[in-house]
Every structure is written in C-alpha cells, then in structure tokens.
Design a protein around this motif. Sequence first.
Motif, PDB file in Angstrom:
ATOM      1  N   GLY A 175       0.803  -1.216   0.000  1.00  0.00           N
ATOM      2  CA  GLY A 175       0.000   0.000   0.000  1.00  0.00           C
ATOM      3  C   GLY A 175       0.834   1.263   0.000  1.00  0.00           C
ATOM      4  N   TYR A 176       2.161   1.117  -0.041  1.00  0.00           N
ATOM      5  CA  TYR A 176       3.068   2.258   0.064  1.00  0.00           C
ATOM      6  C   TYR A 176       3.550   2.755  -1.292  1.00  0.00           C
ATOM      7  N   SER A 177       3.946   4.007  -1.280  1.00  0.00           N
ATOM      8  CA  SER A 177       4.742   4.558  -2.370  1.00  0.00           C
ATOM      9  C   SER A 177       6.128   3.926  -2.327  1.00  0.00           C
ATOM     10  N   MET A 178       6.839   3.957  -3.456  1.00  0.00           N
ATOM     11  CA  MET A 178       8.214   3.470  -3.489  1.00  0.00           C
ATOM     12  C   MET A 178       9.106   4.535  -4.109  1.00  0.00           C
ATOM     13  N   THR A 179      10.213   4.817  -3.452  1.00  0.00           N
ATOM     14  CA  THR A 179      11.181   5.797  -3.940  1.00  0.00           C
ATOM     15  C   THR A 179      12.405   5.064  -4.461  1.00  0.00           C
ATOM     16  N   PHE A 180      12.716   5.291  -5.717  1.00  0.00           N
ATOM     17  CA  PHE A 180      13.787   4.559  -6.388  1.00  0.00           C
ATOM     18  C   PHE A 180      15.104   5.323  -6.397  1.00  0.00           C
ATOM     19  N   ALA A 181      15.030   6.643  -6.377  1.00  0.00           N
ATOM     20  CA  ALA A 181      16.244   7.459  -6.346  1.00  0.00           C
ATOM     21  C   ALA A 181      15.975   8.707  -5.524  1.00  0.00           C
ATOM     22  N   ILE A 182      16.987   9.158  -4.811  1.00  0.00           N
ATOM     23  CA  ILE A 182      16.914  10.431  -4.101  1.00  0.00           C
ATOM     24  C   ILE A 182      18.173  11.235  -4.411  1.00  0.00           C
ATOM     25  N   TRP A 183      18.042  12.548  -4.316  1.00  0.00           N
ATOM     26  CA  TRP A 183      19.179  13.429  -4.590  1.00  0.00           C
ATOM     27  C   TRP A 183      20.037  13.521  -3.333  1.00  0.00           C
ATOM     28  N   ALA A 184      21.142  12.801  -3.341  1.00  0.00           N
ATOM     29  CA  ALA A 184      22.021  12.734  -2.175  1.00  0.00           C
ATOM     30  C   ALA A 184      23.071  13.840  -2.237  1.00  0.00           C
ATOM     31  N   LEU A 185      23.494  14.269  -1.083  1.00  0.00           N
ATOM     32  CA  LEU A 185      24.544  15.285  -0.930  1.00  0.00           C
ATOM     33  C   LEU A 185      25.571  14.761   0.048  1.00  0.00           C
ATOM     34  N   ARG A 186      26.820  14.742  -0.377  1.00  0.00           N
ATOM     35  CA  ARG A 186      27.877  14.323   0.533  1.00  0.00           C
ATOM     36  C   ARG A 186      28.076  15.380   1.618  1.00  0.00           C
ATOM     37  N   LYS A 187      28.046  14.967   2.881  1.00  0.00           N
ATOM     38  CA  LYS A 187      28.230  15.907   3.980  1.00  0.00           C
ATOM     39  C   LYS A 187      29.563  16.639   3.879  1.00  0.00           C
ATOM     40  N   ALA A 188      30.577  15.951   3.330  1.00  0.00           N
ATOM     41  CA  ALA A 188      31.910  16.541   3.228  1.00  0.00           C
ATOM     42  C   ALA A 188      31.955  17.732   2.280  1.00  0.00           C
ATOM     43  N   ALA A 189      30.942  17.847   1.398  1.00  0.00           N
ATOM     44  CA  ALA A 189      30.946  18.944   0.420  1.00  0.00           C
ATOM     45  C   ALA A 189      30.249  20.196   0.928  1.00  0.00           C
ATOM     46  N   ILE A 190      29.537  20.098   2.039  1.00  0.00           N
ATOM     47  CA  ILE A 190      28.686  21.202   2.482  1.00  0.00           C
ATOM     48  C   ILE A 190      29.507  22.435   2.869  1.00  0.00           C
ATOM     49  N   ALA A 191      30.562  22.265   3.603  1.00  0.00           N
ATOM     50  CA  ALA A 191      31.328  23.410   4.081  1.00  0.00           C
ATOM     51  C   ALA A 191      31.896  24.242   2.933  1.00  0.00           C
ATOM     52  N   ASP A 192      32.407  23.581   1.894  1.00  0.00           N
ATOM     53  CA  ASP A 192      33.032  24.298   0.777  1.00  0.00           C
ATOM     54  C   ASP A 192      32.025  24.902  -0.192  1.00  0.00           C
ATOM     55  N   HIS A 193      30.824  24.345  -0.246  1.00  0.00           N
ATOM     56  CA  HIS A 193      29.880  24.740  -1.296  1.00  0.00           C
ATOM     57  C   HIS A 193      28.498  25.093  -0.765  1.00  0.00           C
ATOM     58  N   HIS A 194      28.392  25.493   0.489  1.00  0.00           N
ATOM     59  CA  HIS A 194      27.089  25.659   1.116  1.00  0.00           C
ATOM     60  C   HIS A 194      26.134  26.520   0.300  1.00  0.00           C
ATOM     61  N   ASP A 195      26.533  27.729  -0.061  1.00  0.00           N
ATOM     62  CA  ASP A 195      25.635  28.634  -0.773  1.00  0.00           C
ATOM     63  C   ASP A 195      25.331  28.140  -2.186  1.00  0.00           C
ATOM     64  N   LEU A 196      26.341  27.563  -2.847  1.00  0.00           N
ATOM     65  CA  LEU A 196      26.145  27.047  -4.197  1.00  0.00           C
ATOM     66  C   LEU A 196      25.180  25.864  -4.187  1.00  0.00           C
ATOM     67  N   ILE A 197      25.296  25.007  -3.189  1.00  0.00           N
ATOM     68  CA  ILE A 197      24.373  23.870  -3.065  1.00  0.00           C
ATOM     69  C   ILE A 197      22.940  24.373  -2.942  1.00  0.00           C
ATOM     70  N   ALA A 198      22.732  25.427  -2.158  1.00  0.00           N
ATOM     71  CA  ALA A 198      21.395  25.997  -2.005  1.00  0.00           C
ATOM     72  C   ALA A 198      20.874  26.526  -3.335  1.00  0.00           C
ATOM     73  N   GLU A 199      21.740  27.162  -4.128  1.00  0.00           N
ATOM     74  CA  GLU A 199      21.328  27.659  -5.443  1.00  0.00           C
ATOM     75  C   GLU A 199      20.970  26.516  -6.386  1.00  0.00           C
ATOM     76  N   VAL A 200      21.790  25.483  -6.400  1.00  0.00           N
ATOM     77  CA  VAL A 200      21.544  24.325  -7.263  1.00  0.00           C
ATOM     78  C   VAL A 200      20.239  23.640  -6.851  1.00  0.00           C
ATOM     79  N   HIS A 201      20.052  23.473  -5.560  1.00  0.00           N
ATOM     80  CA  HIS A 201      18.825  22.864  -5.057  1.00  0.00           C
ATOM     81  C   HIS A 201      17.609  23.663  -5.506  1.00  0.00           C
ATOM     82  N   ALA A 202      17.681  24.984  -5.373  1.00  0.00           N
ATOM     83  CA  ALA A 202      16.570  25.843  -5.770  1.00  0.00           C
ATOM     84  C   ALA A 202      16.295  25.728  -7.265  1.00  0.00           C
ATOM     85  N   SER A 203      17.359  25.599  -8.074  1.00  0.00           N
ATOM     86  CA  SER A 203      17.177  25.471  -9.518  1.00  0.00           C
ATOM     87  C   SER A 203      16.535  24.135  -9.883  1.00  0.00           C
ATOM     88  N   PHE A 204      16.893  23.071  -9.170  1.00  0.00           N
ATOM     89  CA  PHE A 204      16.238  21.780  -9.377  1.00  0.00           C
ATOM     90  C   PHE A 204      14.746  21.875  -9.066  1.00  0.00           C
TER      91      PHE A 204
END
Length: 287
Positions: A175-204
């Motif tokens: 009776g459930y939905s199934m999720t086959f793929a999710i947009w993952a983000l490496r935690k190690a990339a957040i510090a160097d690209h925090h603002d850019l990641i937010a922009e990319v996410h918003a564009s997606f």
Amino acid sequence: MQKSLRVGQILYTNVLPVYYYFDQPKFEDRIQFIRQVPAQLNQAMAAGEIDLGPISSFSYAEHASQYVALADLSVSAKGRVGSLFLFSKKPIEQLNGAKIAFTNTSATTVNLLKIILLKFYDYEISYVTQEPVLEEMLLGADAALLIGDDAIQAKRNSHNLHVYDLGELWHQFTGYSMTFAIWALRKAAIADHHDLIAEVHASFLDSKRKTKENPAPLIDYVHTHFGGEKEEWVRYFQGLQHDFGDVQRIGLEYYYRCAAELGLLAAPTTVDLWQAGGRQTKTTLTR
C-alpha cells in the motif's frame, strides 16, 4: 581556486523533469555535470567523485552516515512506474525456484525485486547479473529485470512475455509509495559549497515546478529523442513523483526495514534531509 561542484545526473528520462529547465548558464563553470547510469553514480558518489545528485535509494542507505538528501526531490511512484519491469517467460506465480537475470545498472530495483519475491511470495530464487539486453538475459534465465529507458524500449517489443511493473507489485503488497532514487549530498561537500548547493537545489526545484506547470516541451523532447507515442510519455511522467514528502519517506523507510530484515542492509535506515537554507532535519518512521 575552489573546485567546481560535481553534480550527477542519471542517464534516464525519469529524472528529466528535475533537469529540463535547470538554469545551466547561471552556474557556468561553478558546477560540473557527470552523467551516468544509477549503478555508476552510486559508485562515484561513494568514492567522493560526485558531490551531489540522484543515486539509488538503496545506495543512500548503504552510505547514510556520509550523506544527507536534498529536500523534496526523488524519483518515486505510488503504484505503476512504467520503467521498472520484470519480463518473465511464465507467470510470476510459477517463478518459485526460477533463475532471474538482473540488470547491472540498478541497486534499488534489484533489491526491491528480492524483497517482493523472498518476503511477499516466499520464493527461493537464483540470480545472475548481466548487461541490460533482454534477449541475451533470457537465454539462460526464466525472467529478467530491466530499469529505466532499457525497460521502456524492451516493453514495446515484449511479445509473448509476462511483464510486471515493480511499482505496482510493491504497492499491491504494502500500500506504500516506493522511492527509487533520491538526490544525495555528501556531507563533506557542504562546508566548501554551502551557498552554491542551495542555489543548485533551488534550480532543481524550479525545474520540477516548471515541468509540472507546462509538460508539453518535455514530452516533445522525449518523443523526438526516445521514440514512442506522446500519449505513452504523458502517462509515464504523470505516474512518476519527483517530490519527497511524508508519503515517499514512509514508503522508502519501510523498504529499508524489509531490506534489513532479509539481510540486504545491515540495519534499517532513516533519511536526513538538507533544506534549501542548509537546515538538516532527521526523519523517523511511523506506520
């Protein structure tokens, strides 16, 4: 000079609503797209060769300590998917003891089929992994699993075969939905690209919204480049969900519980979400 953000893209039409209106010129040299099939993206993300992008939901669970998920992005379905098919020489009710050929391009769907056959049908099955060519897969197997555009193309020529949509089977039993793929983000990339990641996410998210509001250009594009009838593509994209809310989360985390129960995962997993502003939220499973 800070390196560019490395962004993955699955080489299947099922992710196109999230990429079709993506504002690439806005980012110029700040991001690098890496386009591969899911299994390759899974490996590249795990190896630190990609910073964010869609990966198999199963691979997210395998590396959950290293990842967070971009909020409100997935490839999901509640019922029919239209691109995840088991092609069988005989009805599924006769597959106990059968040999099944798995595509080598998937992780989530391969393990989803194992869960369906082992947990819900209580079958004993043997498996082999092969390149996604249906005719070759069925030479030495009773059934074959294909995903993505390989599955869509094969379905058009699957005469005299029993064809089962794995999203339908999963929904039928749970009776459930199934999720086959999710947009993952490496935690190690957040510090160097925090603002850019937010922009990319918003564009997606913006691309997803525009595609939903005006799907005709995308339908024309896939019809031209991948064949088939436009009505077929309209039904396909209408059946897909690219959100990740409670409906998708609960279904996915139940899938993780089933996988852990069968020893496919070491333990059940929850999904940590990274919001556009950088805020992280931890989900918990409720049934």
